[in-house]
Design an enzyme around this catalytic site. Structure first.
Site, PDB file in Angstrom:
ATOM      1  N   GLU A 166       0.803  -1.234   0.000  1.00 44.16           N
ATOM      2  CA  GLU A 166       0.000   0.000   0.000  1.00 44.16           C
ATOM      3  C   GLU A 166       0.835   1.283   0.000  1.00 44.16           C
ATOM      4  O   GLU A 166       0.654   2.168   0.834  1.00 44.16           O
ATOM      5  CB  GLU A 166      -0.972  -0.009   1.184  1.00 44.16           C
ATOM      6  CG  GLU A 166      -1.915  -1.196   1.175  1.00 44.16           C
ATOM      7  CD  GLU A 166      -2.839  -1.243   2.380  1.00 44.16           C
ATOM      8  OE1 GLU A 166      -2.757  -0.336   3.241  1.00 44.16           O
ATOM      9  OE2 GLU A 166      -3.648  -2.188   2.478  1.00 44.16           O
ATOM     10  N   GLU A 278      -6.382 -10.788  -1.219  1.00 45.88           N
ATOM     11  CA  GLU A 278      -7.217 -10.510  -0.049  1.00 45.88           C
ATOM     12  C   GLU A 278      -8.701 -10.430  -0.431  1.00 45.88           C
ATOM     13  O   GLU A 278      -9.432  -9.566   0.044  1.00 45.88           O
ATOM     14  CB  GLU A 278      -6.779  -9.201   0.621  1.00 45.88           C
ATOM     15  CG  GLU A 278      -5.307  -9.171   1.007  1.00 45.88           C
ATOM     16  CD  GLU A 278      -4.889  -7.889   1.714  1.00 45.88           C
ATOM     17  OE1 GLU A 278      -5.779  -7.180   2.233  1.00 45.88           O
ATOM     18  OE2 GLU A 278      -3.681  -7.608   1.748  1.00 45.88           O
TER      19      GLU A 278
END
Length: 356
Positions: A166, A278
């Protein structure tokens, strides 16, 4: 409804005339439930984020071994879990239990995540620099030591690492610079922290696959940053093997998976592979606004169609998609049922009783 979910979600490959025969494993309502791992074995590993407790207690381990061919630690392999108390003070016991379980059952392990702005080992960022910050030299050496120690500890047992997580926020109202998140890593080391992390990870285990992992990878602006990162690392000779797509979606957002498929294709064109890392599909159409009061058959039907579409897309791209993981073992332990959401939801493929 169970059989419709199996046909639409768990066995999406049937829509592409790719229907492998699998033996019965678990049972729900007296009906045999196919093994995800065996169903998708000809195409890519399928797995989930799990915890050490799930493999050490109860029947969770048996279920995981039947259903999945790859796992990732939900939290047990993040810096805050392994090294929060200071230099050289590692706590590997929980992570070792998970990795040892996987090895015993022939299950691949993804390591998550070496470098992230959250759940970091915060002591790394303090030092002799201005305002008590670590200097560039101090943080670089701590990063090198941490990655060498952790990746070295799991060398040969972890198949792939999310090296950096991220780093890009081009579509968000947060502190950023040209789309780069102004994390402590970026603030002290600049954008070079990604190249450093990948280089250190490769030094520690040259056989491990190394990934950059992010959410919202269907975004054109984030796609541009990711592709630029890949090209830069390749130009500099820094090893990177794939991109992880978190894929936290809802029954309504995004409208379709075309943007993600474009990113997957573009990553593949640069010679890298893709992992879905995810995946979950919330029954709340808009996570920031909506809150359902009941899990209804109508919502589950919409969700099943979304899972079907997602699996079909990944099967179309199987040459450049080499793993798919859900974020959580079952609905009861999903992050979408905890803060800051803490609402009714059933975003995964199995309920709290481990039924589909």
């Amino acid at each position: 409804m169970i059989q419709r979910l199996l046909r639409a979600g768990l066995l999406a490959c049937t829509a592409l005339c790719l229907a492998p025969q699998v033996p019965a494993a678990d049972k729900a309502g007296g009906k045999p439930v196919p093994s995800l791992a065996e169903t998708y074995a000809p195409y890519f590993p399928v797995g989930a984020a799990i915890t050490p407790g799930q493999v050490m207690m109860g029947n969770g381990g048996d279920f995981i071994a039947r259903q999945f061919s790859v796992v990732v630690a939900e939290n047990a392999m993040k810096p805050q879990s392994l090294n929060k108390f200071g230099p050289g003070r590692y706590e590997f016991e929980a992570a070792d239990a998970l990795v040892d379980f996987a090895g015993k059952h022939g299950i691949k392990v993804r390591g998550h995540a070496l470098v992230w702005h959250q759940q970091a080992a915060d002591w790394m960022f303090y030092g002799s620099g201005p305002n008590g910050d670590a200097t560039r030299e101090e943080l670089t050496e701590r990063l090198r030591t941490y990655i060498h120690d952790v990746v070295g500890h799991f060398k040969g047992r972890v198949w792939a690492w999310d090296v950096v997580n991220e780093a890009f926020v081009p579509d968000e109202s947060v502190a950023q610079e040209g789309g780069w998140r102004k994390s402590h890593w970026y603030r002290i080391l600049g954008p070079d922290y990604i190249a450093l992390a990948f280089q250190f990870a490769h030094e520690a285990d040259p056989e491990a696959l190394l990934f950059y992992n992010d959410y919202g990878t269907e975004s054109p602006r984030k796609r541009t940053l990711i592709l630029a990162l890949i090209r830069d690392l390749q130009k500099r000779g820094v090893p990177i093997h794939g991109i992880g797509h978190q894929s936290h979606y809802t029954i309504a957002q995004p409208a379709d998976f075309g943007g993600l498929e474009t990113t997957i294709e573009d990553v593949g064109a640069l010679g890298l592979t893709n992992h879905i890392t995810e995946l979950d599909i919330s029954l709340n159409a808009n996570l920031m606004k909506d809150a359902i009061s009941e899990v209804t058959p109508a919502l589950l039907k919409l969700q099943a169609a979304r899972y079907r579409d997602f699996f079909e897309m990944c099967l179309r791209q199987q040459k450049v998609v080499s793993a798919m993981l859900m974020w959580g073992l079952n609905d009861d332990v999903s992050w979408l049922r905890t803060w800051p959401f803490a609402r009714m939801d059933a975003p995964l493929l199995f309920d709290g009783a481990l039924k589909p």
